[in-house]
Design a protein around this motif. Structure first.
Motif, PDB file in Angstrom:
ATOM      1  N   THR A 170      -3.975  14.704   1.668  1.00 42.83           N
ATOM      2  CA  THR A 170      -5.093  13.835   1.313  1.00 42.83           C
ATOM      3  C   THR A 170      -5.497  12.998   2.514  1.00 42.83           C
ATOM      4  OG1 THR A 170      -3.638  12.051   0.566  1.00 42.83           O
ATOM      5  CG2 THR A 170      -4.359  13.634  -1.105  1.00 42.83           C
ATOM      6  N   SER A 171      -6.670  12.424   2.413  1.00 37.80           N
ATOM      7  CA  SER A 171      -7.141  11.540   3.460  1.00 37.80           C
ATOM      8  C   SER A 171      -6.377  10.219   3.384  1.00 37.80           C
ATOM      9  CB  SER A 171      -8.642  11.284   3.277  1.00 37.80           C
ATOM     10  OG  SER A 171      -9.185  10.647   4.396  1.00 37.80           O
ATOM     11  N   VAL A 172      -6.240   9.551   4.515  1.00 37.76           N
ATOM     12  CA  VAL A 172      -5.596   8.232   4.552  1.00 37.76           C
ATOM     13  C   VAL A 172      -6.691   7.218   4.201  1.00 37.76           C
ATOM     14  CG1 VAL A 172      -4.268   6.596   5.913  1.00 37.76           C
ATOM     15  CG2 VAL A 172      -3.954   9.048   6.285  1.00 37.76           C
ATOM     16  N   PHE A 173      -6.878   7.025   2.907  1.00 33.62           N
ATOM     17  CA  PHE A 173      -7.984   6.210   2.423  1.00 33.62           C
ATOM     18  C   PHE A 173      -7.841   4.737   2.781  1.00 33.62           C
ATOM     19  CE2 PHE A 173      -8.302   9.939  -0.407  1.00 33.62           C
ATOM     20  CZ  PHE A 173      -9.611  10.293  -0.109  1.00 33.62           C
ATOM     21  N   ILE A 174      -6.646   4.287   3.094  1.00 32.07           N
ATOM     22  CA  ILE A 174      -6.450   2.894   3.488  1.00 32.07           C
ATOM     23  C   ILE A 174      -7.254   2.586   4.761  1.00 32.07           C
ATOM     24  CG2 ILE A 174      -4.375   3.281   4.887  1.00 32.07           C
ATOM     25  CD1 ILE A 174      -3.226   0.699   3.783  1.00 32.07           C
ATOM     26  N   LEU A 175      -7.539   3.602   5.549  1.00 36.83           N
ATOM     27  CA  LEU A 175      -8.280   3.409   6.797  1.00 36.83           C
ATOM     28  C   LEU A 175      -9.785   3.254   6.570  1.00 36.83           C
ATOM     29  CD1 LEU A 175      -6.402   5.969   9.080  1.00 36.83           C
ATOM     30  CD2 LEU A 175      -6.066   3.491   8.928  1.00 36.83           C
ATOM     31  N   SER A 176     -10.257   3.643   5.386  1.00 36.11           N
ATOM     32  CA  SER A 176     -11.689   3.511   5.079  1.00 36.11           C
ATOM     33  C   SER A 176     -11.905   2.566   3.902  1.00 36.11           C
ATOM     34  CB  SER A 176     -12.287   4.880   4.751  1.00 36.11           C
ATOM     35  OG  SER A 176     -11.763   5.365   3.520  1.00 36.11           O
ATOM     36  N   ASN A 177     -10.890   1.771   3.588  1.00 31.90           N
ATOM     37  CA  ASN A 177     -10.948   0.880   2.414  1.00 31.90           C
ATOM     38  C   ASN A 177     -11.285   1.657   1.144  1.00 31.90           C
ATOM     39  OD1 ASN A 177     -10.283  -1.500   3.817  1.00 31.90           O
ATOM     40  ND2 ASN A 177     -12.387  -1.663   4.544  1.00 31.90           N
ATOM     41  N   GLY A 178     -10.814   2.902   1.077  1.00 33.32           N
ATOM     42  CA  GLY A 178     -11.011   3.727  -0.110  1.00 33.32           C
ATOM     43  C   GLY A 178     -12.416   4.271  -0.275  1.00 33.32           C
ATOM     44  N   LYS A 179     -13.239   4.158   0.764  1.00 35.48           N
ATOM     45  CA  LYS A 179     -14.650   4.526   0.640  1.00 35.48           C
ATOM     46  C   LYS A 179     -14.984   5.930   1.103  1.00 35.48           C
ATOM     47  CE  LYS A 179     -16.121  -0.217   0.946  1.00 35.48           C
ATOM     48  NZ  LYS A 179     -16.627  -1.262   1.794  1.00 35.48           N
ATOM     49  N   GLY A 180     -14.038   6.655   1.666  1.00 32.47           N
ATOM     50  CA  GLY A 180     -14.374   8.005   2.097  1.00 32.47           C
ATOM     51  C   GLY A 180     -13.263   8.649   2.884  1.00 32.47           C
ATOM     52  N   GLU A 181     -13.504   9.891   3.214  1.00 35.26           N
ATOM     53  CA  GLU A 181     -12.539  10.684   3.948  1.00 35.26           C
ATOM     54  C   GLU A 181     -12.447  10.193   5.397  1.00 35.26           C
ATOM     55  OE1 GLU A 181     -11.349  15.356   4.392  1.00 35.26           O
ATOM     56  OE2 GLU A 181     -13.347  14.833   3.721  1.00 35.26           O
ATOM     57  N   THR A 182     -11.251  10.231   5.935  1.00 31.64           N
ATOM     58  CA  THR A 182     -11.034   9.835   7.324  1.00 31.64           C
ATOM     59  C   THR A 182     -10.528  11.040   8.110  1.00 31.64           C
ATOM     60  OG1 THR A 182      -8.709   9.192   7.016  1.00 31.64           O
ATOM     61  CG2 THR A 182     -10.379   7.504   6.578  1.00 31.64           C
ATOM     62  N   GLY A 183     -10.527  10.928   9.415  1.00 29.75           N
ATOM     63  CA  GLY A 183      -9.971  11.993  10.251  1.00 29.75           C
ATOM     64  C   GLY A 183      -8.472  12.144  10.019  1.00 29.75           C
ATOM     65  N   HIS A 185       0.832  -1.209   0.000  1.00 27.17           N
ATOM     66  CA  HIS A 185       0.000   0.000   0.000  1.00 27.17           C
ATOM     67  C   HIS A 185       0.873   1.268   0.000  1.00 27.17           C
ATOM     68  CE1 HIS A 185      -3.593  -2.373   0.610  1.00 27.17           C
ATOM     69  NE2 HIS A 185      -2.995  -2.989   1.603  1.00 27.17           N
ATOM     70  N   THR A 186       1.731   1.372  -0.986  1.00 19.57           N
ATOM     71  CA  THR A 186       2.643   2.516  -1.049  1.00 19.57           C
ATOM     72  C   THR A 186       1.900   3.845  -1.179  1.00 19.57           C
ATOM     73  OG1 THR A 186       2.916   2.204  -3.435  1.00 19.57           O
ATOM     74  CG2 THR A 186       4.555   1.168  -1.990  1.00 19.57           C
ATOM     75  N   ASP A 187       0.627   3.787  -1.573  1.00 17.80           N
ATOM     76  CA  ASP A 187      -0.158   5.019  -1.657  1.00 17.80           C
ATOM     77  C   ASP A 187      -0.448   5.602  -0.272  1.00 17.80           C
ATOM     78  OD1 ASP A 187      -1.751   2.709  -1.241  1.00 17.80           O
ATOM     79  OD2 ASP A 187      -3.552   3.776  -1.865  1.00 17.80           O
ATOM     80  N   ALA A 188      -0.118   4.847   0.781  1.00 23.43           N
ATOM     81  CA  ALA A 188      -0.343   5.321   2.153  1.00 23.43           C
ATOM     82  C   ALA A 188       0.969   5.655   2.864  1.00 23.43           C
ATOM     83  CB  ALA A 188      -1.111   4.268   2.946  1.00 23.43           C
ATOM     84  N   ASN A 189       2.051   5.787   2.116  1.00 25.78           N
ATOM     85  CA  ASN A 189       3.347   6.093   2.726  1.00 25.78           C
ATOM     86  C   ASN A 189       3.558   7.590   2.863  1.00 25.78           C
ATOM     87  OD1 ASN A 189       4.075   3.425   3.008  1.00 25.78           O
ATOM     88  ND2 ASN A 189       5.270   3.368   1.119  1.00 25.78           N
ATOM     89  N   GLY A 190       4.025   7.978   4.032  1.00 28.01           N
ATOM     90  CA  GLY A 190       4.310   9.379   4.290  1.00 28.01           C
ATOM     91  C   GLY A 190       4.068   9.711   5.743  1.00 28.01           C
ATOM     92  N   MET A 191       3.711  10.947   5.990  1.00 24.29           N
ATOM     93  CA  MET A 191       3.422  11.429   7.342  1.00 24.29           C
ATOM     94  C   MET A 191       1.915  11.581   7.471  1.00 24.29           C
ATOM     95  SD  MET A 191       4.665  15.004   9.034  1.00 24.29           S
ATOM     96  CE  MET A 191       4.634  15.283  10.805  1.00 24.29           C
ATOM     97  N   TRP A 192       1.316  10.750   8.334  1.00 23.36           N
ATOM     98  CA  TRP A 192      -0.109  10.848   8.616  1.00 23.36           C
ATOM     99  C   TRP A 192      -0.283  11.862   9.733  1.00 23.36           C
ATOM    100  CZ3 TRP A 192      -2.416   5.230   9.156  1.00 23.36           C
ATOM    101  CH2 TRP A 192      -2.096   4.489   8.021  1.00 23.36           C
ATOM    102  N   ILE A 193      -1.183  12.784   9.566  1.00 20.99           N
ATOM    103  CA  ILE A 193      -1.427  13.825  10.557  1.00 20.99           C
ATOM    104  C   ILE A 193      -2.706  13.503  11.324  1.00 20.99           C
ATOM    105  CG2 ILE A 193      -1.899  16.284  10.894  1.00 20.99           C
ATOM    106  CD1 ILE A 193      -0.336  16.785   8.269  1.00 20.99           C
ATOM    107  N   ALA A 194      -2.585  13.436  12.637  1.00 21.79           N
ATOM    108  CA  ALA A 194      -3.752  13.201  13.487  1.00 21.79           C
ATOM    109  C   ALA A 194      -4.528  14.501  13.605  1.00 21.79           C
ATOM    110  CB  ALA A 194      -3.307  12.713  14.869  1.00 21.79           C
ATOM    111  N   THR A 195      -5.765  14.481  13.157  1.00 21.88           N
ATOM    112  CA  THR A 195      -6.583  15.682  13.180  1.00 21.88           C
ATOM    113  C   THR A 195      -8.051  15.294  13.204  1.00 21.88           C
ATOM    114  OG1 THR A 195      -6.910  17.844  12.136  1.00 21.88           O
ATOM    115  CG2 THR A 195      -6.587  15.968  10.659  1.00 21.88           C
ATOM    116  N   LYS A 196      -8.891  16.257  13.093  1.00 25.59           N
ATOM    117  CA  LYS A 196     -10.334  16.033  13.021  1.00 25.59           C
ATOM    118  C   LYS A 196     -10.850  16.659  11.734  1.00 25.59           C
ATOM    119  CE  LYS A 196     -11.164  15.852  18.007  1.00 25.59           C
ATOM    120  NZ  LYS A 196      -9.795  15.609  18.386  1.00 25.59           N
ATOM    121  N   LYS A 197     -11.961  16.128  11.245  1.00 22.98           N
ATOM    122  CA  LYS A 197     -12.502  16.588   9.955  1.00 22.98           C
ATOM    123  C   LYS A 197     -12.755  18.087   9.922  1.00 22.98           C
ATOM    124  CE  LYS A 197     -14.305  12.167   8.501  1.00 22.98           C
ATOM    125  NZ  LYS A 197     -15.463  11.364   8.104  1.00 22.98           N
ATOM    126  N   GLU A 198     -13.122  18.679  11.054  1.00 18.04           N
ATOM    127  CA  GLU A 198     -13.415  20.119  11.039  1.00 18.04           C
ATOM    128  C   GLU A 198     -12.166  20.964  10.790  1.00 18.04           C
ATOM    129  OE1 GLU A 198     -13.425  19.203  15.627  1.00 18.04           O
ATOM    130  OE2 GLU A 198     -14.219  18.215  13.857  1.00 18.04           O
TER     131      GLU A 198
END
Length: 127
Positions: free
Chosen positions: A74-87, A48-61
């Protein structure tokens, strides 16, 4: 016993040194905590190289205002199986400005920017 996984992007931890980050393994990645908050996850994996980098912990707002600082975030789509935006949002390792944006995120973390970081929920004690 397997060798410990090398922490990716050590320049990030070097930059955060003054706030004494604590590193914990999480989902095969390295979670970075500052005080009581998880602030980011560092990921550099062959799968899942599309998820490599620095993930930022935040909230949608906070996504819209953070995009002013990180236009390619971008959203870390691997956490939603590509189905939507994540926190969780990310700065991809292949971004031409990855190091610049990662260091800017570190600066925001060190300043205590309220848009970055989440206090993890307490784990329930096992019976």
């Amino acid at each position: 016993m397997a060798a410990p996984r090398k922490i990716p992007f050590p320049f990030i931890l070097d930059h955060l040194h003054a706030v004494k980050p604590v590193i914990k393994l999480m989902f095969g990645c390295h979670a970075v905590y500052v005080r009581d908050k998880i602030v980011c996850i560092l990921r550099d994996s062959a799968d899942h190289t599309d998820a490599n980098g620095m993930w930022i912990a935040t909230k949608k707002e906070h996504h819209e205002s953070l995009r002013n600082d990180f236009p390619s975030m971008t959203s870390v789509f691997i956490l939603s199986n590509g189905k939507g935006e994540t926190g969780w949002q990310m700065i991809h390792v292949d971004d031409d400005q990855f190091e610049h944006f990662a260091l800017h995120a570190c600066d925001l973390i060190m300043k205590g920017d309220i848009r970055i970081g989440n206090i993890p929920k307490k784990k329930k004690a096992k019976k």
